[in-house]
Scaffold this active site. Structure first.
Site, PDB file in Angstrom:
ATOM      1  N   TYR A 124      -4.048  32.293  40.478  1.00 36.29           N
ATOM      2  CA  TYR A 124      -3.183  32.654  41.447  1.00 36.29           C
ATOM      3  C   TYR A 124      -3.518  32.128  42.677  1.00 36.29           C
ATOM      4  O   TYR A 124      -2.523  31.514  43.297  1.00 36.29           O
ATOM      5  CB  TYR A 124      -3.292  34.481  41.511  1.00 36.29           C
ATOM      6  CG  TYR A 124      -2.588  34.696  42.926  1.00 36.29           C
ATOM      7  CD1 TYR A 124      -1.230  34.926  42.868  1.00 36.29           C
ATOM      8  CD2 TYR A 124      -3.342  35.026  43.890  1.00 36.29           C
ATOM      9  CE1 TYR A 124      -0.688  35.395  44.219  1.00 36.29           C
ATOM     10  CE2 TYR A 124      -2.908  35.491  45.301  1.00 36.29           C
ATOM     11  CZ  TYR A 124      -1.418  35.416  45.105  1.00 36.29           C
ATOM     12  OH  TYR A 124      -0.889  35.878  46.381  1.00 36.29           O
TER      13      TYR A 124
ATOM     14  N   LYS B   1       5.427  33.003  44.615  1.00 44.86           N
ATOM     15  CA  LYS B   1       5.781  34.389  43.963  1.00 44.86           C
ATOM     16  C   LYS B   1       6.901  34.595  43.076  1.00 44.86           C
ATOM     17  O   LYS B   1       6.937  34.893  41.934  1.00 44.86           O
ATOM     18  CB  LYS B   1       5.386  35.472  44.817  1.00 44.86           C
ATOM     19  CG  LYS B   1       3.801  35.576  45.274  1.00 44.86           C
ATOM     20  CD  LYS B   1       3.779  36.704  46.460  1.00 44.86           C
ATOM     21  CE  LYS B   1       2.385  36.932  47.045  1.00 44.86           C
ATOM     22  NZ  LYS B   1       2.166  37.812  48.040  1.00 44.86           N
TER      23      LYS B   1
ATOM     24  N   TYR C 272       8.325  41.637  52.722  1.00 46.87           N
ATOM     25  CA  TYR C 272       7.442  42.719  52.802  1.00 46.87           C
ATOM     26  C   TYR C 272       8.084  43.752  53.562  1.00 46.87           C
ATOM     27  O   TYR C 272       9.092  44.569  53.306  1.00 46.87           O
ATOM     28  CB  TYR C 272       6.190  42.271  53.190  1.00 46.87           C
ATOM     29  CG  TYR C 272       5.615  40.934  52.509  1.00 46.87           C
ATOM     30  CD1 TYR C 272       5.404  41.075  51.264  1.00 46.87           C
ATOM     31  CD2 TYR C 272       5.386  39.793  53.361  1.00 46.87           C
ATOM     32  CE1 TYR C 272       4.758  39.783  50.704  1.00 46.87           C
ATOM     33  CE2 TYR C 272       4.982  38.854  52.486  1.00 46.87           C
ATOM     34  CZ  TYR C 272       4.724  38.815  51.469  1.00 46.87           C
ATOM     35  OH  TYR C 272       4.269  37.619  50.779  1.00 46.87           O
TER      36      TYR C 272
ATOM     37  N   VAL D 151       2.067  32.755  53.983  1.00 50.01           N
ATOM     38  CA  VAL D 151       0.997  32.856  55.415  1.00 50.01           C
ATOM     39  C   VAL D 151       0.857  31.368  55.605  1.00 50.01           C
ATOM     40  O   VAL D 151       0.013  31.350  56.763  1.00 50.01           O
ATOM     41  CB  VAL D 151      -0.138  33.572  54.875  1.00 50.01           C
ATOM     42  CG1 VAL D 151       0.008  34.932  54.932  1.00 50.01           C
ATOM     43  CG2 VAL D 151      -1.144  33.059  53.651  1.00 50.01           C
TER      44      VAL D 151
ATOM     45  N   SER E  54       2.505  32.397  49.501  1.00 48.79           N
ATOM     46  CA  SER E  54       3.444  33.468  48.811  1.00 48.79           C
ATOM     47  C   SER E  54       4.627  33.047  48.213  1.00 48.79           C
ATOM     48  O   SER E  54       5.359  34.003  47.441  1.00 48.79           O
ATOM     49  CB  SER E  54       3.462  34.676  49.549  1.00 48.79           C
ATOM     50  OG  SER E  54       2.372  35.541  49.589  1.00 48.79           O
TER      51      SER E  54
HETATM   52  N1  GLN Z   1      -2.503  33.320  49.138  1.00 50.14           N
HETATM   53  C1  GLN Z   1      -2.270  34.210  49.630  1.00 50.14           C
HETATM   54  C2  GLN Z   1      -2.766  35.691  49.477  1.00 50.14           C
HETATM   55  O1  GLN Z   1      -3.056  36.005  48.389  1.00 50.14           O
HETATM   56  C3  GLN Z   1      -0.565  34.304  49.999  1.00 50.14           C
HETATM   57  C4  GLN Z   1       0.061  35.564  50.852  1.00 50.14           C
HETATM   58  C5  GLN Z   1       0.987  35.021  51.557  1.00 50.14           C
HETATM   59  O2  GLN Z   1       1.492  33.947  51.838  1.00 50.14           O
HETATM   60  N2  GLN Z   1       1.772  36.279  52.022  1.00 50.14           N
HETATM   61  O3  GLN Z   1      -3.320  36.300  50.313  1.00 50.14           O
END
Ligand code: GLN
Length: 437
Positions: free
Chosen positions: A191, A67, A243, A261, A64
């Site tokens: 993505y 992003k 978040y 994550v 993430s």
């Molecule tokens: N690729 C992960 C997902 O889409 C990224 C989520 C994250 O890092 N919080 O679930």
């Protein structure tokens, strides 16, 4: 001398690594396998000096943390309004993978949750771009932020794509509201590949430093995105990057940030520093337990909380003297220092406006030799002050050998021409020939 900063960072790694609670992400099989003991931290200054401690060369997928950068690329490609029409900027207070859209518009609440990130990914490049072309733009864009060619971890990509049920559900929902166009499966594919790009804490810190540096990559000197884009991205990171822990993060760490994550955490403090941290085990919000700890520790120890703010403009006026020149003229010499922004310029205007002895003065000298930068607002304010002093019948001189009033595009003529060229000019270097009155 050996810099004490790496030693300090090592202390941070040791202090934050004594225990290792949490769990690796298990919904992506490849991430569940990660070595949970790894821990690393990196700081990058905005002039590109990098300090590391721990497993600084350990590679992990960006997840993430991609992003905010892909959001930046979408903004750069289409402008803020076009992107806002598809993705909002309100914190959701929900988990990153929540199936939630704004009621009515169907827009994802923000680009940091998966719904918004899938949308931002779909917006990168021209509408006609293929999945591969769009991904190329993403990979090249993230590489420009990192200052080196990044690559994809194919096994993480395969692993996540084979279990991307939830992201597929979100993408289909976005398609049903026409928030994304085209095939939702292709958006999930692009993505997911974006999330599988491999980085180290060093990359994260330098990418963050590019944001902290207003969009210019500190090592390559390349302007990757505009200041306007950076401001938008950092704002969204500050309010939505962590978040459903955004409020806690804001009050305790206070640095625009993003977690992923795989265990990475990135923080960008505008004008100061970029931070990368890594340790794979996650808390209930999906952020690295020890990564968050290290960021908190760095913020506390080094006073990095954004709300602590910079030391203000109290010291904008270094000296304010009345001097008599060799020709018998009485001048007010107002010597400024530091960085001029609104509050500093206001202080100067206030001082100039309240002069009780204005009618006894022949001139005003604004001495900018110790000013290292003047932003647009402060420049307009200072120029207006000069104009009004002249209207009051005073002779106005600006000492500005470094042209700090000159660096902005709308300046129509150098401050030295005309403004400095008057009878005081030869003596201005030191005011040695002037006496105090
Ligand atoms: N690729 C992960 C997902 O889409 C990224 C989520 C994250 O890092 N919080 O679930």
């Amino acid at each position: 001398m050996k810099s004490p900063i790496p030693d300090y960072l090592l202390e941070v790694v040791e202090a934050c690594g004594t225990d290792n609670p949490g769990a690796t992400a298990d919904y992506i099989p490849e991430l569940a396998q990660a070595d949970p003991d790894r821990i690393a931290v990196c700081l990058s200054t905005i002039d590109g000096v990098v300090y590391t401690a721990g497993d600084a060369d350990a590679e992990f997928s960006i997840q993430s943390i991609s992003k905010p950068f892909v959001y930046a690329l979408a903004l750069a490609d289409h402008g803020i309004d076009a992107v806002l029409a598809r993705v909002g900027v309100e914190p959701s207070g929900e988990a990153f993978n929540e199936l939630s859209l704004e009621s009515g518009s169907g827009r994802p609440l923000n680009p940091m949750i998966n719904a918004g990130a899938l949308t931002a990914h779909a917006l990168v490049g021209p509408a006609t771009a293929t999945t591969e072309e769009r991904f190329e733009r993403v990979l090249r864009g993230l590489s420009a932020f990192a200052g080196r060619d990044l690559a994809v971890d194919e096994s993480v990509f395969d692993s996540e794509l084979s279990t991307a049920y939830r992201n597929s559900a979100i993408a289909n929902m976005l398609r049903s509201y026409s928030v994304i166009d085209g095939d939702p499966a292709e958006v999930v594919r692009g993505y997911t590949r974006q999330c599988a790009i491999t980085v180290t804490v060093r990359d994260l810190a330098v990418m963050a430093a590019t944001l902290a540096n207003g969009g210019v990559q500190p090592l390559t000197g390349q302007r990757v995105v505009s200041r306007t884009v950076v401001r938008q991205v950092l704002s969204v990171m500050m309010t939505c990057g962590m978040y459903d822990a955004a409020g806690d993060w804001m009050s305790t760490v206070g640095i625009p940030a993003k977690s992923g994550v795989s265990g990475g955490v990135l923080g960008a403090l505008p004008g100061q520093v970029g931070i990368g941290a890594f340790s794979p085990r996650l808390d209930a919000h999906g952020s690295s337990v020890r990564g968050v700890r290290m960021c908190r520790r760095l913020s506390d120890d080094m006073g990095l909380h954004i709300m602590d703010g910079p030391e203000p403009a109290r010291s904008a006026i270094r000296r304010d003297r009345r001097l008599r020149g060799p020709g018998g003229h009485t001048v007010r010499v107002c010597s400024l220092q530091g960085t001029m922004q609104f509050s500093g310029a206001e202080l100067v205007l206030r001082a100039l406006a309240s002069a009780e002895d204005a009618e006894r003065l022949d001139g005003v000298v604004l001495d900018l030799r110790r000013v290292h930068s003047v932003d647009d607002v402060a420049e307009r304010m200072l120029r207006e002050a000069l104009r009004r002093l002249r209207l009051d019948g005073l002779r106005v001189t600006v000492v500005d050998p470094e042209c700090v009033l000159d660096t902005h595009a709308h300046t129509h003529r150098p401050a030295r021409d005309g403004e400095i060229a008057d009878e005081f000019a030869p003596d201005l270097a030191s005011f040695d020939n002037f006496e105090r009155v």
